[in-house]
Design a protein around this motif. Sequence first.
Motif, PDB file in Angstrom:
ATOM      1  N   ILE A  77      29.416  31.410  12.250  1.00 45.05           N
ATOM      2  CA  ILE A  77      28.822  30.166  12.729  1.00 45.05           C
ATOM      3  C   ILE A  77      29.424  29.018  11.924  1.00 45.05           C
ATOM      4  O   ILE A  77      29.405  29.026  10.699  1.00 45.05           O
ATOM      5  CB  ILE A  77      27.289  30.173  12.567  1.00 45.05           C
ATOM      6  N   MET A  78      29.994  28.045  12.641  1.00 46.51           N
ATOM      7  CA  MET A  78      30.667  26.925  11.992  1.00 46.51           C
ATOM      8  C   MET A  78      30.105  25.612  12.493  1.00 46.51           C
ATOM      9  O   MET A  78      29.845  25.455  13.683  1.00 46.51           O
ATOM     10  CB  MET A  78      32.182  26.957  12.291  1.00 46.51           C
ATOM     11  N   GLY A  79      29.943  24.652  11.579  1.00 46.42           N
ATOM     12  CA  GLY A  79      29.595  23.302  11.988  1.00 46.42           C
ATOM     13  C   GLY A  79      30.708  22.744  12.855  1.00 46.42           C
ATOM     14  O   GLY A  79      31.887  22.883  12.521  1.00 46.42           O
ATOM     15  N   ARG A  80      30.332  22.115  13.953  1.00 50.61           N
ATOM     16  CA  ARG A  80      31.357  21.628  14.901  1.00 50.61           C
ATOM     17  C   ARG A  80      32.137  20.453  14.332  1.00 50.61           C
ATOM     18  O   ARG A  80      33.189  20.079  14.864  1.00 50.61           O
ATOM     19  CB  ARG A  80      30.689  21.224  16.220  1.00 50.61           C
ATOM     20  N   LEU A  89      43.208  32.653  11.829  1.00 53.40           N
ATOM     21  CA  LEU A  89      43.917  33.677  11.057  1.00 53.40           C
ATOM     22  C   LEU A  89      43.204  35.020  11.104  1.00 53.40           C
ATOM     23  O   LEU A  89      43.844  36.072  11.176  1.00 53.40           O
ATOM     24  CB  LEU A  89      44.068  33.224   9.604  1.00 53.40           C
ATOM     25  N   ASN A  90      41.872  34.999  11.062  1.00 51.99           N
ATOM     26  CA  ASN A  90      41.107  36.246  11.089  1.00 51.99           C
ATOM     27  C   ASN A  90      40.615  36.589  12.496  1.00 51.99           C
ATOM     28  O   ASN A  90      39.812  37.515  12.648  1.00 51.99           O
ATOM     29  CB  ASN A  90      39.913  36.159  10.124  1.00 51.99           C
ATOM     30  N   ARG A  91      41.100  35.836  13.497  1.00 52.08           N
ATOM     31  CA  ARG A  91      40.729  36.072  14.908  1.00 52.08           C
ATOM     32  C   ARG A  91      39.200  36.166  15.048  1.00 52.08           C
ATOM     33  O   ARG A  91      38.665  37.081  15.680  1.00 52.08           O
ATOM     34  CB  ARG A  91      41.391  37.344  15.435  1.00 52.08           C
ATOM     35  N   LEU A  92      38.507  35.192  14.464  1.00 53.11           N
ATOM     36  CA  LEU A  92      37.051  35.225  14.445  1.00 53.11           C
ATOM     37  C   LEU A  92      36.466  34.704  15.758  1.00 53.11           C
ATOM     38  O   LEU A  92      37.043  33.830  16.406  1.00 53.11           O
ATOM     39  CB  LEU A  92      36.518  34.388  13.287  1.00 53.11           C
ATOM     40  N   GLU A  93      35.321  35.217  16.100  1.00 50.68           N
ATOM     41  CA  GLU A  93      34.524  34.676  17.199  1.00 50.68           C
ATOM     42  C   GLU A  93      33.685  33.551  16.607  1.00 50.68           C
ATOM     43  O   GLU A  93      32.849  33.775  15.723  1.00 50.68           O
ATOM     44  CB  GLU A  93      33.617  35.767  17.778  1.00 50.68           C
ATOM     45  N   THR A  94      33.916  32.323  17.039  1.00 53.83           N
ATOM     46  CA  THR A  94      33.230  31.177  16.443  1.00 53.83           C
ATOM     47  C   THR A  94      32.082  30.702  17.330  1.00 53.83           C
ATOM     48  O   THR A  94      32.245  30.510  18.536  1.00 53.83           O
ATOM     49  CB  THR A  94      34.210  30.007  16.221  1.00 53.83           C
ATOM     50  N   LYS A  95      30.932  30.522  16.703  1.00 54.29           N
ATOM     51  CA  LYS A  95      29.761  29.941  17.354  1.00 54.29           C
ATOM     52  C   LYS A  95      29.490  28.614  16.661  1.00 54.29           C
ATOM     53  O   LYS A  95      29.373  28.563  15.434  1.00 54.29           O
ATOM     54  CB  LYS A  95      28.543  30.865  17.233  1.00 54.29           C
TER      55      LYS A  95
END
Length: 243
Positions: free
Chosen positions: A102-105, A117-123
């Motif tokens: 989960i990342m701040g937009r 880089l880590n091919r993360l799924e971002t919410k």
Amino acid sequence: MENLYDKLKKNSKSGCYPFHMPGHKRMAEHPFLKDFPNPYLLDITEIEGFDNLHHPEGILKSSMEKVASIYGADKSYYLVNGSSCGVLSAICGTTKYGDTVIMGRNCHKSAYHGAFLNRLETKYLYPRIIEEFGIQGGVERDDLEAMLKAYESVSAVFVVSPTYDGVVSDIESISSVCHQYGIPLIVDEAHGAHFRYGDTFPRSALESGADVVIQSLHKTLPSFTQTGLLHIKEGYVDAEKIE
């Protein structure tokens, strides 16, 4: 055409005050900076006796341990590529390939690079808007908690505080809800490296329960550009993975 050196000299005598980086504001004669060293007299490369930043065992190790004690961290690291280097390390060191974060937009583009880089799924956690000023505010605990309930497999939470407009989120409550779910909180505190140095400033992210904090000394303190720090509080993160 006017050359760069002459234009820089002209600008330095213009009387314009710099509200941009770096944080020393060109005030070499200011009483607060009376002990600020001339960098040209001290500039060296990797020579005998000055340790190895990538494997510190002596003078740099001791210096970083002192920084950790000042900021209240378990471990602190010097960054020579600014906060971006620390953001990449923090994100990649707290997640595995393909994890969800989960990342701040409103985060810095280096956070997106780390996710890539880590091919993360971002919410994305959207900050509230301060209508009066037309700027983004902080992120709210309730919004984060709703997301953590909705997404069960989150590996880390990443937020920016203070924002580029100086808005500080309630890191204590945000870190509390992260820890309820057993998740580390990473705070991009690039513009808040000075919080530790005065009672009139907001509480620092480390003092408020964050697990990994990244700071840019060159933004608000008398340090030259690309001087950063990464701090770790152990418990919810593995320092070796971030290293």
